[in-house]
Scaffold this motif. Structure first.
Motif: not given
Length: 128
Positions: A45, A61, A64, A105
């Protein structure tokens, strides 16, 4: 004249979108387990968080999501930008994630053992 045959069916596109919808569902629920069904184990990512480049493992991610939790008010629009029999690129327009942020994204998918997986996520964070 060369053969003029569409190699992608509507069902093919639906299969790709279903995988990326799993990503959205994981964000909505705050479920790392759901996200792990979407991403390949070694997925990466990349994107900017302000002036800082966030880079590396998809585990970023998952961290997060563990920090911010569920995003019950998330809104998304998914678009398959291109698809071949074994690869695909999907754009995700997103509003109101768990941290009330808006992103675009780009997910790169590959078909492995007849199953679609996201191998890379590029993102752009918008200013509020």
């Amino acid at each position: 004249m060369s053969e003029n045959k569409n190699i992608n069916t509507v069902e093919d596109y639906d299969a790709v979108l279903k995988v990326v919808q799993g990503y959205v569902d994981g964000l909505r629920e705050g479920s790392v387990e759901q996200l792990k069904k979407t991403f390949y184990k070694d997925a990466v990512m990349y994107g900017h968080l302000g002036d800082v480049l966030s880079e590396g493992s998809i585990n970023n991610l998952y961290t997060y999501i563990e920090q911010f939790g569920a995003a019950p008010d998330i809104k998304t629009h998914l678009s398959v930008l291109h698809k071949t029999p074994t690869t695909a690129i999907v754009r995700v327009e997103m509003e109101k994630d768990a941290a009330n942020e808006d992103f675009t994204d780009y997910h790169s998918l590959i078909k492995i053992n007849n199953e679609w997986k996201v191998v890379a996520k590029l993102f752009h964070l918008y200013n509020k």
